[in-house]
Design an enzyme around this catalytic site. Structure first.
Site, mmCIF file in Angstrom:
data_model
loop_
_atom_site.group_PDB
_atom_site.id
_atom_site.type_symbol
_atom_site.label_atom_id
_atom_site.label_comp_id
_atom_site.label_asym_id
_atom_site.label_seq_id
_atom_site.Cartn_x
_atom_site.Cartn_y
_atom_site.Cartn_z
ATOM 1 N N LYS A 34 0.851 -1.203 0.000
ATOM 2 C CA LYS A 34 0.000 0.000 0.000
ATOM 3 C C LYS A 34 0.880 1.243 0.000
ATOM 4 O O LYS A 34 2.092 1.172 0.226
ATOM 5 C CB LYS A 34 -0.925 -0.009 1.213
ATOM 6 C CG LYS A 34 -0.200 0.044 2.543
ATOM 7 C CD LYS A 34 -1.172 -0.001 3.711
ATOM 8 C CE LYS A 34 -0.424 0.035 5.045
ATOM 9 N NZ LYS A 34 -1.343 0.047 6.201
ATOM 10 N N ARG A 130 -9.939 0.443 16.112
ATOM 11 C CA ARG A 130 -9.886 1.275 14.909
ATOM 12 C C ARG A 130 -10.904 0.748 13.899
ATOM 13 O O ARG A 130 -11.778 1.471 13.443
ATOM 14 C CB ARG A 130 -8.463 1.267 14.332
ATOM 15 C CG ARG A 130 -8.259 2.196 13.155
ATOM 16 C CD ARG A 130 -6.806 2.213 12.719
ATOM 17 N NE ARG A 130 -6.356 0.920 12.185
ATOM 18 C CZ ARG A 130 -5.161 0.716 11.639
ATOM 19 N NH1 ARG A 130 -4.276 1.708 11.592
ATOM 20 N NH2 ARG A 130 -4.817 -0.475 11.180
ATOM 21 N N TYR A 254 15.210 30.277 7.283
ATOM 22 C CA TYR A 254 13.981 30.942 7.717
ATOM 23 C C TYR A 254 13.874 30.965 9.240
ATOM 24 O O TYR A 254 14.187 29.997 9.923
ATOM 25 C CB TYR A 254 12.760 30.206 7.161
ATOM 26 C CG TYR A 254 12.544 30.385 5.683
ATOM 27 C CD1 TYR A 254 12.258 31.635 5.145
ATOM 28 C CD2 TYR A 254 12.606 29.287 4.828
ATOM 29 C CE1 TYR A 254 12.045 31.792 3.787
ATOM 30 C CE2 TYR A 254 12.385 29.433 3.469
ATOM 31 C CZ TYR A 254 12.108 30.690 2.948
ATOM 32 O OH TYR A 254 11.893 30.842 1.604
ATOM 33 N N MET A 302 11.572 24.637 1.379
ATOM 34 C CA MET A 302 10.793 23.833 0.451
ATOM 35 C C MET A 302 11.676 22.979 -0.454
ATOM 36 O O MET A 302 11.389 21.797 -0.688
ATOM 37 C CB MET A 302 9.897 24.730 -0.409
ATOM 38 C CG MET A 302 9.020 23.946 -1.381
ATOM 39 S SD MET A 302 7.948 24.979 -2.389
ATOM 40 C CE MET A 302 6.744 25.531 -1.174
#
Length: 358
Positions: A34, A130, A254, A302
């Site tokens: 998956k 769950r 940053y 980024m």
């Protein structure tokens, strides 16, 4: 071309699948593919295990259809079952094994007009809370599904919450709960995820479901992948694209969160959070520059991140940078970032090219 590549070693994945099979002798194993095979590429992973895996496990019909296109004869388990009643027809057309995790799914299955019966895996909630039937509801629904024309094999599965915590009391309770319903007539049983495959033989049952271990990462916080005999499958590799001198008191990145406490050399690396590297990884998170350890300096951007090269005076533009992989375990990086290797691997984005070796 931007110097950032995820190298994927398919031989390592085959090796890790063989480890799972050796841990659970005589059992069959669904290779869990998956989430694009945990970020490694479902097409390539399924192809590399084509002749070795007993079956594959996926989360949704879209993933199942991709696996079926690659392997006409594979047993494919739909772990979360069908989300809409109409999906049962598609599941039958794709010849899937389907989890049924509650009354709503069971009712939809019994109402479906199918061209052929499905192998059904009733999911028991053994304590994770769950998905799954309670033991009482499972006993109520079992005879209805056993007699249904829509059902070929009727199987039982569950999932551990804390198998990665060795000796955990909840795990013992979950095994006991699973065993408590085995007086019912089931054809096949499956309970063990990677952690249980590696350390809980009592949970192996008929089918095991190795996931993270296939990709060479550990499910445990206190045992490394190498100690478990696993080989890392992905190496995320970038390059130093700039190096500069930073004076005492000057900041990097940053938010100016990293400030030089000594005359420093800082390198810029061609990888950022848009590539899947965790933005929340703190200063000090390890990377390898030219095979030597360095540490993140400041916030991840980024498309770039910065590393402190002060103790690596020979480091230069063009040097190879390993963000994680063969020489730097993804689990170690994840621990610094306050997460797990699963998340880092699955979040490597599509813009990072995968290069495969077998």
């Amino acid at each position: 071309m931007r110097p950032l590549v995820a190298h994927v070693d398919l031989a390592a994945i085959r090796h890790n699948y063989a480890v799972a099979k050796r841990c659970a002798p005589g059992r069959e194993a669904f290779a869990v593919v998956k989430a694009n095979a945990y970020g490694h590429g479902a097409r390539e992973v399924v192809s590399c295990l084509h002749d070795e895996a007993d079956g594959f496990a996926v989360a949704c019909l879209e993933e199942a259809a991709e696996v079926r296109a690659l392997h006409a004869g594979a047993r494919i388990l739909l772990l979360e079952g069908c989300f809409e009643p109409a999906e049962y027809l598609i599941a039958a057309q794709l010849r899937l094994d389907v989890a049924v995790q509650g009354p709503e799914q069971a009712q939809a299955l019994l109402a479906a007009q199918l061209p052929s019966a499905l192998n059904v895996w009733m999911k028991l909630d053994t304590g994770m809370h769950r998905l799954g039937f309670s033991p009482e509801a499972l006993r109520d629904w079992h005879p209805r599904l056993r007699q249904a024309p829509q059902v070929a094999e009727l199987n039982l599965m569950s999932h551990f919450a804390n198998a990665d915590l060795r000796g955990d009391e909840l795990t013992e309770d979950q095994v006991a709960c699973f065993l408590s319903v085995l007086d019912l007539d089931f054809d096949q049983r499956s309970l063990a995820n990677s952690a249980a495959v590696l350390t809980i033989p009592a949970a192996h049952m008929d089918w095991v479901r190795p996931g993270i271990m296939l990709y060479g990462a550990t499910p445990f916080s206190d045992i490394g992948a190498a100690e478990l005999g696993l080989r890392p499958a992905m190496s995320l590799e970038a390059q130093l694209i700039a190096v500069r001198e930073v004076a005492v008191g000057e900041s990097v990145g940053y938010g100016a969160t990293w400030v030089a406490e000594r005359p420093s050399r800082v390198g810029t690396v061609s990888c950022g959070y848009a590539d899947g590297y965790p933005r929340h990884a703190p200063s000090g998170t390890p990377v390898l520059v030219g095979g030597q350890r360095a540490a993140l300096a400041g916030r991840v951007s980024m498309d770039m991140l910065a590393v402190d090269l002060t103790d690596l005076p020979e480091a230069a533009v063009g040097d190879r940078v390993e963000l994680w992989g063969v020489n730097l375990p993804v689990d170690e990086v994840a621990a610094h970032a306050g997460t797990i290797g699963y998340e880092l691997l699955t979040k490597v984005t599509a813009r990072v090219p995968r290069r495969y070796r077998s």
